[in-house]
Design a protein around this motif. Structure first.
Motif, mmCIF file in Angstrom:
data_model
loop_
_atom_site.group_PDB
_atom_site.id
_atom_site.type_symbol
_atom_site.label_atom_id
_atom_site.label_comp_id
_atom_site.label_asym_id
_atom_site.label_seq_id
_atom_site.Cartn_x
_atom_site.Cartn_y
_atom_site.Cartn_z
ATOM 1 N N GLU A 6 9.140 21.536 21.084
ATOM 2 C CA GLU A 6 7.684 21.468 20.976
ATOM 3 C C GLU A 6 7.217 20.025 21.036
ATOM 4 O O GLU A 6 7.956 19.095 20.690
ATOM 5 N N SER A 7 5.970 19.854 21.431
ATOM 6 C CA SER A 7 5.351 18.529 21.411
ATOM 7 C C SER A 7 3.853 18.694 21.243
ATOM 8 O O SER A 7 3.318 19.780 21.470
ATOM 9 N N GLY A 8 3.201 17.616 20.826
ATOM 10 C CA GLY A 8 1.745 17.613 20.794
ATOM 11 C C GLY A 8 1.108 17.676 19.421
ATOM 12 O O GLY A 8 -0.112 17.644 19.317
ATOM 13 N N GLY A 9 1.877 17.774 18.365
ATOM 14 C CA GLY A 9 1.281 17.806 17.042
ATOM 15 C C GLY A 9 0.702 16.451 16.669
ATOM 16 O O GLY A 9 0.837 15.473 17.395
ATOM 17 N N GLY A 10 0.036 16.394 15.516
ATOM 18 C CA GLY A 10 -0.515 15.132 15.065
ATOM 19 C C GLY A 10 -1.604 15.312 14.042
ATOM 20 O O GLY A 10 -1.759 16.392 13.469
ATOM 21 N N LEU A 11 -2.336 14.231 13.818
ATOM 22 C CA LEU A 11 -3.429 14.213 12.847
ATOM 23 C C LEU A 11 -4.750 14.190 13.590
ATOM 24 O O LEU A 11 -4.932 13.405 14.534
ATOM 25 N N GLY A 111 11.730 26.832 17.900
ATOM 26 C CA GLY A 111 11.749 25.393 18.038
ATOM 27 C C GLY A 111 11.879 24.726 16.680
ATOM 28 O O GLY A 111 11.919 25.398 15.643
ATOM 29 N N GLN A 112 11.920 23.408 16.696
ATOM 30 C CA GLN A 112 12.131 22.675 15.451
ATOM 31 C C GLN A 112 10.852 22.505 14.642
ATOM 32 O O GLN A 112 10.901 22.139 13.471
ATOM 33 N N GLY A 113 9.723 22.764 15.251
ATOM 34 C CA GLY A 113 8.442 22.661 14.571
ATOM 35 C C GLY A 113 7.765 21.326 14.812
ATOM 36 O O GLY A 113 8.422 20.301 15.001
ATOM 37 N N THR A 114 6.443 21.352 14.804
ATOM 38 C CA THR A 114 5.658 20.134 14.956
ATOM 39 C C THR A 114 4.493 20.187 13.954
ATOM 40 O O THR A 114 3.845 21.218 13.807
ATOM 41 N N GLN A 115 4.269 19.089 13.281
ATOM 42 C CA GLN A 115 3.257 19.044 12.229
ATOM 43 C C GLN A 115 1.860 18.879 12.817
ATOM 44 O O GLN A 115 1.629 18.003 13.669
ATOM 45 N N VAL A 116 0.942 19.712 12.349
ATOM 46 C CA VAL A 116 -0.478 19.576 12.676
ATOM 47 C C VAL A 116 -1.220 19.372 11.364
ATOM 48 O O VAL A 116 -1.119 20.205 10.452
ATOM 49 N N THR A 117 -1.943 18.280 11.262
ATOM 50 C CA THR A 117 -2.709 17.979 10.054
ATOM 51 C C THR A 117 -4.170 17.775 10.431
ATOM 52 O O THR A 117 -4.480 16.957 11.300
ATOM 53 N N VAL A 118 -5.037 18.535 9.792
ATOM 54 C CA VAL A 118 -6.475 18.448 10.052
ATOM 55 C C VAL A 118 -7.156 17.907 8.803
ATOM 56 O O VAL A 118 -7.113 18.534 7.747
ATOM 57 N N SER A 119 -7.769 16.762 8.934
ATOM 58 C CA SER A 119 -8.436 16.138 7.783
ATOM 59 C C SER A 119 -9.897 16.557 7.727
ATOM 60 O O SER A 119 -10.533 16.805 8.752
ATOM 61 N N SER A 120 -10.393 16.645 6.499
ATOM 62 C CA SER A 120 -11.791 17.086 6.332
ATOM 63 C C SER A 120 -12.756 15.914 6.352
ATOM 64 O O SER A 120 -12.368 14.771 6.354
#
Length: 120
Positions: A6-11, A111-120
């Motif tokens: 996987e790719s493309g995760g983020g903040l 997949g190994q997982g990708t972190q998605v973080t959504v800030s308020s």
């Protein structure tokens, strides 16, 4: 065996967008369906969206109308995430259901997982 990356995760800030991609590798297999799952801290892994080899899609109610899954090719799938909310924060996993071309039962790999973080 099928290997997924996987790719493309983020903040991102609430209301923003992210696009996740998943690429499958391996030979002599037919991928039957690909999907995205997510797991937030302290919660069970849940289905976000999936697409079959025939193009049939399914979405979790919580993302309907905001996320779009697409089968880019037989071995690649993307998840476009719009109007992101803080509650979408999780580790997102790609999954593929596949079967040997020469016959045999279906299996699933992750997949190994990708972190998605959504800030308020």
């Amino acid at each position: 065996q099928v290997h997924l990356v996987e790719s493309g995760g983020g903040l991102v800030q609430a209301g923003g967008s992210l696009r996740l991609s998943c690429a499958a590798s391996g030979s002599a297999f037919s991928i039957l369906a690909m999907g995205w799952y997510r797991q937030a801290p302290g919660k069970q892994r849940e289905l976000v969206a999936e697409v079959t080899s025939g193009g049939i899609t399914k979405y979790a109610e919580s993302v309907e109308g905001r996320f779009t899954i697409s089968r880019v090719s037989a071995k690649n799938t993307d998840l476009q995430m719009n109007s992101l909310k803080p509650e979408d924060t999780a580790v997102y996993y790609c999954a593929a259901d596949y079967a040997p071309l020469l016959g045999g039962g279906a299996s699933r790999n992750w997949g190994q997982g990708t972190q998605v973080t959504v800030s308020s």
